[in-house]
Design a protein around this motif. Structure first.
Motif, PDB file in Angstrom:
ATOM      1  N   THR A 150      29.409  54.212  65.113  1.00 38.33           N
ATOM      2  CA  THR A 150      29.653  54.300  63.676  1.00 38.33           C
ATOM      3  C   THR A 150      28.400  54.682  62.892  1.00 38.33           C
ATOM      4  O   THR A 150      28.482  55.343  61.850  1.00 38.33           O
ATOM      5  CB  THR A 150      30.195  52.952  63.154  1.00 38.33           C
ATOM      6  N   SER A 176      25.607  43.927  67.603  1.00 37.52           N
ATOM      7  CA  SER A 176      25.527  44.905  66.526  1.00 37.52           C
ATOM      8  C   SER A 176      24.179  44.809  65.802  1.00 37.52           C
ATOM      9  O   SER A 176      23.560  45.831  65.488  1.00 37.52           O
ATOM     10  CB  SER A 176      26.672  44.683  65.538  1.00 37.52           C
ATOM     11  N   VAL A 181      31.073  46.402  60.123  1.00 40.49           N
ATOM     12  CA  VAL A 181      31.209  45.915  61.495  1.00 40.49           C
ATOM     13  C   VAL A 181      31.705  44.469  61.502  1.00 40.49           C
ATOM     14  O   VAL A 181      32.562  44.093  62.312  1.00 40.49           O
ATOM     15  CB  VAL A 181      29.865  46.036  62.238  1.00 40.49           C
ATOM     16  N   LEU A 231      30.396  49.733  69.055  1.00 40.26           N
ATOM     17  CA  LEU A 231      30.930  49.969  67.710  1.00 40.26           C
ATOM     18  C   LEU A 231      29.825  50.403  66.754  1.00 40.26           C
ATOM     19  O   LEU A 231      30.005  51.333  65.953  1.00 40.26           O
ATOM     20  CB  LEU A 231      31.615  48.702  67.196  1.00 40.26           C
TER      21      LEU A 231
END
Length: 260
Positions: A72, A168, A89, A68
């Motif tokens: 992004t 992340s 996120v 992700l």
């Protein structure tokens, strides 16, 4: 006037199975909470469902956070909004992606496992033997598994969300040299109880749906070993579909609540 003969047989079967699952769920609420309680079996199922699923859920969550962020980040950099990455996120994972992906993973692993286990017990007449011996097979086999799944899925979702946010941050630390403290400070600065509570509550319904469908398919399995495989397969498909339905209803109710 439309007659029953004009209704497609597949739709009739769908309505019939929906009613059967509803009756099965009602039996769970009617029987499952009455004493005596199968505490040892319940704790054993919690261990099997929770502990045995953690590695798969954590790995999926970690990869989910990595992907992700990697997908992004270039777009946010293009628009000069890279600083919004942690909050975006965090909200996406906690509100929707984390619960949904974890529920679908558990529908595949837990739903198929319960369906196959109870299905094999059904076709080998172990359930009938329990009834003859005076044990209530519904309380021992169904109630414990449904309660364990309902309880453990929210815990698995919390773990998956944590690992996903760590993944992340790892990307942000490597790509943008963002510290651990700064990243999570921004994540929690934009997360509110209105984001966390609905996502957490709907996980209980996800777990209940997965448990009740897996138990129903296995408990009423037929046609020998072929029926066991069919029970495991249909449990995964139906549980996954119902997870999407429950998620849609939960989001709709939450949206109405936000507007009030």
């Amino acid at each position: 006037m439309m007659t029953l003969d004009l209704i497609p047989s597949s739709f009739k079967e769908f309505l019939k199975e929906t009613g059967a699952i509803a009756r099965f769920a009602w039996k769970f609420f009617r029987v499952g909470f009455k004493p005596p309680y199968e505490v040892k079996e319940f704790l054993r199922q919690c261990f099997l469902i929770g502990n045995k699923s953690f590695t798969l859920v954590a790995t999926t969550g970690f990869i989910m956070g990595l992907v992700l962020t990697l997908q992004t980040r270039p777009t946010l950099i293009e628009f000069g909004a890279e600083s919004w990455m942690p909050s975006m996120v965090g909200i996406a994972i906690v509100r929707e992606i984390g619960p949904m992906v974890t529920a679908l993973i558990c529908a595949g692993r837990i739903g198929s496992s319960i369906g196959a286990e109870l299905g094999s017990m059904k076709v080998t007449e172990q359930i009938d033997a329990m009834e003859v011996s005076g044990t209530n097979p519904f309380k021992f086999l169904v109630a414990t598994r449904v309660l364990a799944t309902t309880l453990m899925l929210p815990i698995l979702v919390i773990m998956a969300d944590t690992v996903a946010l760590f993944g992340s941050w790892l990307v942000e630390n490597v790509k943008g040299d963002v510290s651990y403290e700064l990243y999570f400070r921004q994540v929690f600065a934009y997360l509110h109880f209105s984001d966390v509570i609905p996502a957490f509550v709907k996980c209980f319904f996800f777990g209940f749906v997965i448990g009740i469908v897996g138990c129903y398919k296995g408990y009423y399995s037929k046609k020998g070993t072929e029926g066991v495989g069919k029970a495991a397969n249909t449990a995964v498909v139906l549980a996954s579909m119902l997870v999407f339905v429950v998620d849609f209803v939960a989001v709709l109710i939450a949206d109405i609540f936000y507007e009030l």
